[in-house]
Every structure is written in C-alpha cells, then in structure tokens.
Design a protein around this motif. Sequence first.
Motif, PDB file in Angstrom:
ATOM      1  N   ASP A 140       2.921  33.157 -14.882  1.00  0.00           N
ATOM      2  CA  ASP A 140       2.344  32.336 -15.892  1.00  0.00           C
ATOM      3  C   ASP A 140       2.502  30.705 -15.810  1.00  0.00           C
ATOM      4  N   ASP A 141       3.426  30.371 -14.992  1.00  0.00           N
ATOM      5  CA  ASP A 141       3.657  29.096 -14.947  1.00  0.00           C
ATOM      6  C   ASP A 141       2.551  28.157 -14.690  1.00  0.00           C
ATOM      7  N   PRO A 142       2.213  27.278 -15.719  1.00  0.00           N
ATOM      8  CA  PRO A 142       0.824  26.199 -15.815  1.00  0.00           C
ATOM      9  C   PRO A 142       0.892  25.425 -14.688  1.00  0.00           C
ATOM     10  N   GLN A 143       2.077  25.086 -14.071  1.00  0.00           N
ATOM     11  CA  GLN A 143       2.146  24.204 -13.139  1.00  0.00           C
ATOM     12  C   GLN A 143       1.658  24.704 -11.642  1.00  0.00           C
ATOM     13  N   LEU A 144       1.920  26.132 -11.427  1.00  0.00           N
ATOM     14  CA  LEU A 144       1.744  26.977 -10.259  1.00  0.00           C
ATOM     15  C   LEU A 144       0.066  27.245 -10.436  1.00  0.00           C
ATOM     16  N   LEU A 145      -0.137  27.594 -11.466  1.00  0.00           N
ATOM     17  CA  LEU A 145      -1.826  27.997 -11.736  1.00  0.00           C
ATOM     18  C   LEU A 145      -2.478  26.598 -11.581  1.00  0.00           C
ATOM     19  N   ALA A 146      -2.139  25.382 -11.949  1.00  0.00           N
ATOM     20  CA  ALA A 146      -2.729  24.116 -12.014  1.00  0.00           C
ATOM     21  C   ALA A 146      -2.986  23.747 -10.179  1.00  0.00           C
ATOM     22  N   ASN A 147      -2.040  24.114  -9.543  1.00  0.00           N
ATOM     23  CA  ASN A 147      -1.920  23.927  -8.264  1.00  0.00           C
ATOM     24  C   ASN A 147      -2.579  24.877  -7.283  1.00  0.00           C
ATOM     25  N   ASP A 148      -3.244  25.963  -7.830  1.00  0.00           N
ATOM     26  CA  ASP A 148      -3.719  27.055  -6.933  1.00  0.00           C
ATOM     27  C   ASP A 148      -2.608  27.685  -6.082  1.00  0.00           C
ATOM     28  N   ILE A 149      -1.499  27.788  -6.667  1.00  0.00           N
ATOM     29  CA  ILE A 149      -0.525  28.460  -6.021  1.00  0.00           C
ATOM     30  C   ILE A 149      -0.626  29.940  -6.299  1.00  0.00           C
ATOM     31  N   ILE A 150      -0.890  30.225  -7.499  1.00  0.00           N
ATOM     32  CA  ILE A 150      -1.387  31.533  -7.862  1.00  0.00           C
ATOM     33  C   ILE A 150      -2.851  31.842  -7.964  1.00  0.00           C
ATOM     34  N   VAL A 151      -3.470  32.451  -7.078  1.00  0.00           N
ATOM     35  CA  VAL A 151      -4.775  32.529  -7.156  1.00  0.00           C
ATOM     36  C   VAL A 151      -5.445  33.932  -7.498  1.00  0.00           C
ATOM     37  N   PRO A 152      -6.969  33.948  -7.737  1.00  0.00           N
ATOM     38  CA  PRO A 152      -7.436  35.426  -7.909  1.00  0.00           C
ATOM     39  C   PRO A 152      -7.611  36.097  -6.714  1.00  0.00           C
ATOM     40  N   ILE A 153      -7.547  37.601  -6.611  1.00  0.00           N
ATOM     41  CA  ILE A 153      -7.874  38.260  -5.327  1.00  0.00           C
ATOM     42  C   ILE A 153      -9.208  38.965  -5.864  1.00  0.00           C
ATOM     43  N   GLN A 154     -10.063  39.149  -4.743  1.00  0.00           N
ATOM     44  CA  GLN A 154     -11.275  40.109  -4.983  1.00  0.00           C
ATOM     45  C   GLN A 154     -11.039  41.370  -4.224  1.00  0.00           C
ATOM     46  N   GLY A 155     -11.742  42.495  -5.124  1.00  0.00           N
ATOM     47  CA  GLY A 155     -11.819  43.776  -4.567  1.00  0.00           C
ATOM     48  C   GLY A 155     -10.791  44.457  -4.788  1.00  0.00           C
ATOM     49  N   GLY A 156      -9.662  44.079  -5.748  1.00  0.00           N
ATOM     50  CA  GLY A 156      -8.821  45.105  -6.385  1.00  0.00           C
ATOM     51  C   GLY A 156      -9.094  45.729  -7.761  1.00  0.00           C
ATOM     52  N   ASP A 157      -8.069  46.467  -8.333  1.00  0.00           N
ATOM     53  CA  ASP A 157      -8.424  47.228  -9.539  1.00  0.00           C
ATOM     54  C   ASP A 157      -7.907  46.122 -10.685  1.00  0.00           C
ATOM     55  N   GLU A 158      -7.564  46.922 -11.638  1.00  0.00           N
ATOM     56  CA  GLU A 158      -6.918  46.333 -12.976  1.00  0.00           C
ATOM     57  C   GLU A 158      -5.326  45.698 -12.551  1.00  0.00           C
ATOM     58  N   HIS A 159      -4.975  46.332 -11.669  1.00  0.00           N
ATOM     59  CA  HIS A 159      -3.535  46.030 -11.210  1.00  0.00           C
ATOM     60  C   HIS A 159      -3.534  44.957 -10.284  1.00  0.00           C
ATOM     61  N   LEU A 160      -4.586  44.698  -9.519  1.00  0.00           N
ATOM     62  CA  LEU A 160      -4.555  43.743  -8.729  1.00  0.00           C
ATOM     63  C   LEU A 160      -5.606  42.545  -8.867  1.00  0.00           C
ATOM     64  N   ARG A 161      -5.118  41.574  -9.533  1.00  0.00           N
ATOM     65  CA  ARG A 161      -6.031  40.632  -9.965  1.00  0.00           C
ATOM     66  C   ARG A 161      -5.797  39.000  -9.227  1.00  0.00           C
ATOM     67  N   ALA A 162      -4.350  38.926  -8.950  1.00  0.00           N
ATOM     68  CA  ALA A 162      -4.145  37.713  -8.267  1.00  0.00           C
ATOM     69  C   ALA A 162      -3.094  37.939  -7.238  1.00  0.00           C
ATOM     70  N   THR A 163      -3.047  36.688  -6.693  1.00  0.00           N
ATOM     71  CA  THR A 163      -2.105  36.746  -5.341  1.00  0.00           C
ATOM     72  C   THR A 163      -1.323  35.446  -5.162  1.00  0.00           C
ATOM     73  N   VAL A 164      -0.437  35.463  -4.252  1.00  0.00           N
ATOM     74  CA  VAL A 164       0.201  34.154  -4.044  1.00  0.00           C
ATOM     75  C   VAL A 164      -0.300  33.323  -2.737  1.00  0.00           C
ATOM     76  N   SER A 165      -1.080  32.265  -3.015  1.00  0.00           N
ATOM     77  CA  SER A 165      -1.604  31.503  -1.845  1.00  0.00           C
ATOM     78  C   SER A 165      -0.593  30.762  -0.940  1.00  0.00           C
ATOM     79  N   SER A 166      -1.169  30.646   0.227  1.00  0.00           N
ATOM     80  CA  SER A 166      -0.183  29.959   1.278  1.00  0.00           C
ATOM     81  C   SER A 166       0.211  28.651   0.986  1.00  0.00           C
ATOM     82  N   PRO A 167       1.243  28.311   1.333  1.00  0.00           N
ATOM     83  CA  PRO A 167       1.512  26.624   0.790  1.00  0.00           C
ATOM     84  C   PRO A 167       0.940  25.495   1.204  1.00  0.00           C
ATOM     85  N   MET A 168       0.333  25.607   2.515  1.00  0.00           N
ATOM     86  CA  MET A 168      -0.579  24.438   2.737  1.00  0.00           C
ATOM     87  C   MET A 168      -1.704  24.145   1.920  1.00  0.00           C
ATOM     88  N   LYS A 169      -2.229  23.049   1.760  1.00  0.00           N
ATOM     89  CA  LYS A 169      -3.241  22.547   1.416  1.00  0.00           C
ATOM     90  C   LYS A 169      -3.792  21.235   1.813  1.00  0.00           C
TER      91      LYS A 169
END
Length: 419
Positions: free
Chosen positions: A330-359
Amino acid sequence: MTSNNIFSGLKVLDLASFIAGPAATTVLSDFGAEVIKIEPPGMGDPYRFFYKTAPNPTTHENYAWHLTNRNKRGMALDLKSPSAAIILERLVKWADVLVTNFPHPVRKKLKLTFEDVGPWNPRLIYADITGYGDHGPDADLPGFDITAYWARSGLMAMTRDAGGAPTLPIPGIGDHATAISLYSAIVTALYRRERTGAGSYVTTSLVAEGAWAAATWIQGALCGAKFFPLHDRMAPPNPVLNPYQTADDRWFLLVVQEKDWATFAQTIGHSELVLDERFNDGVKRSVNSPTLTAILDATFRSQSLAYWREIFDHSHITYGIVQTPSEVIDDPQLLANDIIVPIQGGDEHLRATVSSPMKMHGVSKEPATRAPELGEHNQEVLRELGFDLEEVETFKASGVIPNVKHSETGSTQGEQRLA
C-alpha cells in the motif's frame, strides 16, 4: 501481447524451473515477448508448491507462481520420452531464446545441451543459469538461492548481527537479481545477433551473482583490508548508520553523512553533541559508539515514528522506515511508480503483482496476466507447431503430454498465436 512493444515477435522457450530462469523470461514478456513455459507432466514445476511450503506465507492463491510465470502460455511435456524430441525440435526452431536451469548432467541425459539443440536453430540464444558456474569441482551441483547466492558468496556471513547465527533470508532475493543478469545477457546476445546474424550461448550463476552483490567487501578482501567485527547494534562502527526503535515499536534505519552531523544533532534536540569532543567527528563517534548509541536510543524511543518522520523530513535527514510486506503493497510511492500493478485473469485473491524493475520512458509494459495452469496450452501450441489432431492424440497416448483438458475461455494467454 500487443504487436508494437519492444520485444513483440520475440519467441521465448522457458525450460527453467523455480525462480531465476522463469523470472528472466517474465521480464522479456513484460515488454512483449511471447513465452511458452514447459513443465514436466504430473506435478509440474516444483515452484508451484512454494506457497504451501513453510516458512513461506500461505494464502488461497498461488501468488509466487503468478509472480514468476505471468504472461506465459504453458505446456506439460515429458522430456524423458523419446517422442519429446520431435516436439522439442519444432519448439527450438520456432524460438529466438531458450532458457534452462537443468544441471549439466541432466541436460546431457535429456539431450538438451547447447551442442544438442543449437544446430536446430543457428540464430538461437541459448541462455542458462547454474548454481556454481560451468567449471570447477562443484559445477554439476544443484544450487539454490540460499545455498549458492547467499551462503557460498559470503553474503550470509556478512549480513547478520554480532552474536547471532546466520539467518535465513526470504526466498527469491538472489534468484530475482540473477534473473536480471540473465535478462541482460540475453539482450546483449540479441544485440550481437542483430549485428552478426548468429545465435549465442550465454550463462550466469547464482554464486557469480552473489559475489557481484557482495563485491564491495570481497574486493576489500582481495586487497587485504581489515574488516570490522559483525554489526553490533548497541556498539556499531558508525552510530549514525544504524537501526533505531521508536516509542510505538517501529524501526527505522538512520543514515547521517558527516556534512549533516550538526544539523542532525540540532534536529533531534541534542545540539550539545556538536561541541562534545567525544562525537565531533566520525572517528571519535566510532570510538565512543556505545555511548552515542545509548543517547540516540533513549532519544528515539521517546517519540513515535510519525513524530520522527516529520522532524527528519523537515530537516532533510536521510532515513528509511523498516516496512512489512503488508505495508509495502500500500506504499503510495510504489503505487505511483507502477511497481505494484494490477494482474488480469485472477480472482479476488489475485488482484495485483510486482512489476519487473526496468522501465523505459515512452514504452508501456504489457498488462500482467495470470500464469498458466499445468499443460493449459498443450493442444493449442502443438496445433500451431503443425501437428495434426491425430499426432496430438498419439502424444497423449504415449504419455509425452498429459491427457488433460483445461478451459481457456477468457484467458488472455489463449489469444496469442505462434508465428
């Protein structure tokens, strides 16, 4: 996958297991590469059971599997079967990149070495990860993150407090770092192929990555440096580079440079420390470390973390809050920089994931999609490779692929096609 990303059209065959190799292909998939994940029938990649293995956190969803194998299509293929060579050859001829982490003896037995499969595709980038490198007495040993990266490299010996036993790090730290090195090697080989037209054999190892991570101190050892004893929080070599606890039982890591010493002392309400001859330079603070640490301990334990954050931020004192995973997500800095991103195709327990570090600015990563079920895309991929239905049924009958069906309805992976 979109058709206009950096690696759009790049075809990757993921024959690796656990974390490091598959994580490298995940990074390629983040930028548009098409990845086919190969697993053995039956249990599949052992990493599927990470989330059920203590001391890893447990939950309804197989979180680790989706983290490392998102964006891929999945096949179950028994490489021990003689019939597997027919499928493997077509996959290798299709691929631009092949990634594996089988130990050398296993690779030879499966006829999966570079010498075996390289002739099928002269433009192939053959990329592998080992525990301990290609040569030497331990080259054939299986290696894990904690044994090769952490223990063998010296990292585990150096990252602990005085009086404490070596601690077990959370899994995947060395694997994810090594994945980035393998990704870099693959991209380097692809650049070389653009210039020469030739494929390459690239490799890295967990122990090499561990040594690179610890290289600052290993280089010191190479130069005969004198090392301080293990870190003692109550008497550290540098009291202003040390973790401290607040009144509400939170921890933060303090980092005060020499130029900021006077500002720091005044900020925390101890301006007298600036004139105290025991502490007025870095050498003296080190010599009198237990005394200064005790003063700082009492000071920081007198107020809450929120109080010290406001004080430090106002005075531009460098510090880092020791966060838990539940806070990180829930760190706003990680969310603002797309480090934590949504994931598609999961259920209510699988809503987001950690993105790879390159941008790359101006380039969007592919939306993250759930990882495949075991053998989910067998029939789809085999048909695209040119095998007819009768041949597919023969493969099932012989056991080279499992005789199971998975629904691909709504699967974004199922929308991809081999070219």
